[in-house]
Design a protein around this motif. Structure first.
Motif, mmCIF file in Angstrom:
data_model
loop_
_atom_site.group_PDB
_atom_site.id
_atom_site.type_symbol
_atom_site.label_atom_id
_atom_site.label_comp_id
_atom_site.label_asym_id
_atom_site.label_seq_id
_atom_site.Cartn_x
_atom_site.Cartn_y
_atom_site.Cartn_z
ATOM 1 N N LEU A 52 70.103 67.342 -26.180
ATOM 2 C CA LEU A 52 70.912 67.185 -27.386
ATOM 3 C C LEU A 52 70.795 68.384 -28.319
ATOM 4 N N LEU A 53 69.601 69.007 -28.371
ATOM 5 C CA LEU A 53 69.368 70.092 -29.320
ATOM 6 C C LEU A 53 69.146 71.441 -28.641
ATOM 7 N N SER A 54 69.251 71.497 -27.299
ATOM 8 C CA SER A 54 69.145 72.749 -26.533
ATOM 9 C C SER A 54 67.886 73.541 -26.868
ATOM 10 N N ALA A 55 66.732 72.886 -26.835
ATOM 11 C CA ALA A 55 65.469 73.517 -27.198
ATOM 12 C C ALA A 55 65.092 74.597 -26.190
ATOM 13 N N THR A 56 64.452 75.674 -26.676
ATOM 14 C CA THR A 56 63.951 76.760 -25.840
ATOM 15 C C THR A 56 62.524 76.436 -25.393
ATOM 16 N N PRO A 57 61.955 77.201 -24.434
ATOM 17 C CA PRO A 57 60.559 76.966 -24.047
ATOM 18 C C PRO A 57 59.589 77.023 -25.221
ATOM 19 N N THR A 58 59.768 77.995 -26.120
ATOM 20 C CA THR A 58 58.878 78.095 -27.275
ATOM 21 C C THR A 58 59.018 76.883 -28.184
ATOM 22 N N GLU A 59 60.244 76.415 -28.389
ATOM 23 C CA GLU A 59 60.459 75.225 -29.223
ATOM 24 C C GLU A 59 59.868 73.982 -28.568
ATOM 25 N N MET A 60 59.944 73.884 -27.252
ATOM 26 C CA MET A 60 59.320 72.761 -26.551
ATOM 27 C C MET A 60 57.798 72.833 -26.666
ATOM 28 N N GLY A 61 57.258 74.054 -26.638
ATOM 29 C CA GLY A 61 55.825 74.201 -26.848
ATOM 30 C C GLY A 61 55.414 73.729 -28.231
ATOM 31 N N ALA A 62 56.221 74.056 -29.243
ATOM 32 C CA ALA A 62 55.925 73.605 -30.601
ATOM 33 C C ALA A 62 56.014 72.093 -30.715
ATOM 34 N N LEU A 63 57.013 71.481 -30.038
ATOM 35 C CA LEU A 63 57.146 70.024 -30.077
ATOM 36 C C LEU A 63 55.942 69.356 -29.423
ATOM 37 N N THR A 64 55.497 69.896 -28.301
ATOM 38 C CA THR A 64 54.313 69.367 -27.641
ATOM 39 C C THR A 64 53.083 69.526 -28.529
ATOM 40 N N ALA A 65 52.987 70.655 -29.227
ATOM 41 C CA ALA A 65 51.848 70.896 -30.113
ATOM 42 C C ALA A 65 51.798 69.874 -31.243
ATOM 43 N N MET A 66 52.951 69.440 -31.746
ATOM 44 C CA MET A 66 52.976 68.482 -32.840
ATOM 45 C C MET A 66 52.314 67.151 -32.460
ATOM 46 N N GLU A 67 52.383 66.794 -31.183
ATOM 47 C CA GLU A 67 51.776 65.538 -30.749
ATOM 48 C C GLU A 67 50.257 65.615 -30.788
ATOM 49 N N ALA A 68 49.710 66.784 -30.517
ATOM 50 C CA ALA A 68 48.258 66.943 -30.489
ATOM 51 C C ALA A 68 47.678 67.362 -31.828
ATOM 52 N N LEU A 69 48.492 67.931 -32.717
ATOM 53 C CA LEU A 69 47.995 68.493 -33.971
ATOM 54 C C LEU A 69 47.225 67.497 -34.840
ATOM 55 N N PRO A 70 47.611 66.202 -34.913
ATOM 56 C CA PRO A 70 46.839 65.270 -35.739
ATOM 57 C C PRO A 70 45.362 65.203 -35.373
ATOM 58 N N SER A 71 45.031 65.339 -34.088
ATOM 59 C CA SER A 71 43.623 65.302 -33.688
ATOM 60 C C SER A 71 42.854 66.472 -34.280
ATOM 61 N N LEU A 72 43.523 67.597 -34.482
ATOM 62 C CA LEU A 72 42.875 68.784 -35.028
ATOM 63 C C LEU A 72 42.706 68.689 -36.534
ATOM 64 N N VAL A 73 43.734 68.246 -37.240
ATOM 65 C CA VAL A 73 43.701 68.300 -38.707
ATOM 66 C C VAL A 73 43.335 66.971 -39.360
ATOM 67 N N LEU A 74 43.474 65.857 -38.640
ATOM 68 C CA LEU A 74 43.196 64.541 -39.228
ATOM 69 C C LEU A 74 42.095 63.769 -38.526
ATOM 70 N N GLY A 75 41.699 64.200 -37.321
ATOM 71 C CA GLY A 75 40.844 63.380 -36.479
ATOM 72 C C GLY A 75 39.545 62.954 -37.129
ATOM 73 N N LEU A 76 38.775 63.895 -37.691
ATOM 74 C CA LEU A 76 37.473 63.549 -38.262
ATOM 75 C C LEU A 76 37.624 62.631 -39.470
ATOM 76 N N PHE A 77 38.618 62.910 -40.314
ATOM 77 C CA PHE A 77 38.858 62.039 -41.466
ATOM 78 C C PHE A 77 39.207 60.628 -41.027
ATOM 79 N N LEU A 78 40.070 60.515 -40.025
ATOM 80 C CA LEU A 78 40.457 59.195 -39.544
ATOM 81 C C LEU A 78 39.278 58.468 -38.902
ATOM 82 N N GLY A 79 38.367 59.203 -38.272
ATOM 83 C CA GLY A 79 37.173 58.579 -37.712
ATOM 84 C C GLY A 79 36.326 57.919 -38.782
ATOM 85 N N VAL A 80 36.149 58.588 -39.916
ATOM 86 C CA VAL A 80 35.413 57.994 -41.037
ATOM 87 C C VAL A 80 36.168 56.783 -41.567
ATOM 88 N N LEU A 81 37.493 56.899 -41.695
ATOM 89 C CA LEU A 81 38.299 55.792 -42.199
ATOM 90 C C LEU A 81 38.156 54.558 -41.323
#
Length: 441
Positions: A52-81
């Motif tokens: 639908l949006l004709s994503a490029t390989p780099t854009e697909m890499g960024a989309l895949t990265a968004m799924e994992a990013l919460p573990s990097l920036v939120l993971g420890l905080f969420l563990g305490v929560l």
């Protein structure tokens, strides 16, 4: 909270069968439903970006990265929560939040205003809620299943339900994308989360109270240090985490390129991609069925080494698949089958060790440390995969990523040779960690 035992059961020492444990059954059913929708969406969202949006390989890499990013920036905080709130209720609201967030994708597509930035934001936010749910889930199962000897069976049951949905979900997703478009398939996922929340609410009983002072109620830094120390004490869990984290890093890169490679190089249709995922998902299904009996009979040590080899090397079959179209489909499906078999077996073994060896009030934080190690580098892995595909071509990038996945094998092999991969003996306590309080209902 687990169903109370009868007088006869207490006298004989037998536990309530899992299928008679009403809260666990509701929890299992709700997870089964939401996972079915998730399997549809995991195929439909990348296809939405590509078709639908004709994503490029780099854009697909960024989309895949968004799924994992919460573990990097939120993971420890969420563990305490997770260690400070009522976990059952947290899981319920995570389901509601994911349903509402993912539901914005088909609405935007219907209105003609869907963009890649929206997919990035929704994927990140929903990934954060999924992370909180996963951390709470690991800590909550020992509460629903108070008998330590049932933990492996309970974790296998959860993994089996995940695998059952993985078998039918991708095929259903591919069919829905083919017949009704990708955004409609995503709408199915949104609805499944909301229905799962209703089911979970219907079976919700009294939640465990948050940890009292002195057990996770200190400052953020103190809480995080406690979780990290508890993780490091169990060297078997550390080894299994690294054995999963290293192939995971390269798998994120594979995920960034796989749909593009399948569509543009192998000329697979959405239905074919869904069919391959469905066939490949028989591997996790098999792992959920055999993990408890195999690990109990042969031990979790060297069986985990075999599982790591399968998980780490399975991605090589994607770029190496060649020949008639039926053989290419079979090899790609076989790769997904073997990878799924290996990783789900590792997850079940490690989760059981973790729940037996770590005190209940620390499980959220220890789980967060593990997720940070495993998923934290995921955004980099996804971006690296996209850049490799852009610079070297999709096939060459997939070969490099597939070889990298095997770097996790030495970690688990050394741990197995040193006798660090063993389940706890309920009568003597954990073999590789300081004694911890046993999970209680």
């Amino acid at each position: 909270m687990a169903e109370p035992t009868t007088t006869d059961e207490r006298a004989t020492g037998s536990a309530v069968p899992l299928w008679r444990n009403r809260p666990f059954t509701f929890f299992w059913t709700a997870q089964l439903l939401s996972n079915l929708g998730t399997q549809v969406s995991e195929l439909a969202i990348p296809l939405t970006a590509v078709l639908l949006l004709s994503a490029t390989p780099t854009e697909m890499g960024a989309l895949t990265a968004m799924e994992a990013l919460p573990s990097l920036v939120l993971g420890l905080f969420l563990g305490v929560l997770v260690d400070r709130v009522r976990r059952g209720r947290l899981m319920l609201w995570c389901n509601v939040g994911q349903g509402l967030l993912i539901g914005t994708i088909p609405v935007a597509a219907l209105l003609g205003v869907l963009t890649l930035p929206q997919l990035y934001v929704v994927t990140f936010a929903a990934g954060g809620l999924a992370l909180a749910y996963g951390l709470a889930h690991t800590a909550y199962v020992p509460v629903l299943v108070a008998e330590p000897r049932q933990l492996a069976a309970a974790n296998s049951s959860v993994a089996l339900s995940d695998s059952v949905t993985a078998v039918g979900g991708p095929g259903l997703g591919g069919l829905l994308v083919q017949l009704l478009t990708a955004p409609i398939a995503v709408a199915m996922d949104a609805a499944s989360f909301l229905v799962a929340a209703v089911l979970q609410r219907a079976g919700l009983r009294a939640d465990p109270r948050p940890a009292p002072a002195g057990k996770g109620a200190g400052g953020l830094g103190v809480s995080l240090r406690e979780g990290l120390a508890a993780f490091r004490r169990h060297r078997g869990v550390v080894a299994l985490t690294m054995a999963k984290a290293i192939p995971d890093f390269f798998h994120w890169g594979v995920m960034a390129l796989y749909v593009l490679y399948a569509v543009r190089e192998l000329h697979f249709s959405a239905t074919t991609i869904g069919l391959i995922a469905m066939l490949g998902s028989l591997g996790p299904l098999l792992a959920g069925a055999i993990a408890a009996p195999v690990s109990n009979r042969y031990g979790p040590a060297w069986t985990s080494v075999v599982a790591t080899v399968l998980f780490g090397g399975a991605n090589l079959l994607v770029p190496l698949a060649a020949g008639p179209s039926w053989l290419v489909v079979a090899l790609v499906a076989l790769g997904q089958f073997l990878g799924g078999l290996g990783v789900v077996y590792l997850i079940i073994v490690r989760t059981t060790m973790l729940q037996q060896a770590v005190a209940p009030h620390l499980l959220g934080r220890v789980g967060a440390v593990m997720r940070l190690i495993e998923w934290g580098p995921g955004p980099v892995g996804g971006i690296v995969g996209g850049l490799l595909g852009e610079a070297l071509g999709l096939r060459a990038g997939l070969v490099i990523l597939g070889l990298g996945g095997l770097l996790g094998v030495p970690w688990v092999a050394v741990a197995a040779a040193r006798g660090r991969l063993r389940f706890e003996d309920p009568d003597t306590g954990p073999p590789n960690a300081r004694p911890c309080p046993r999970p209680v209902a």
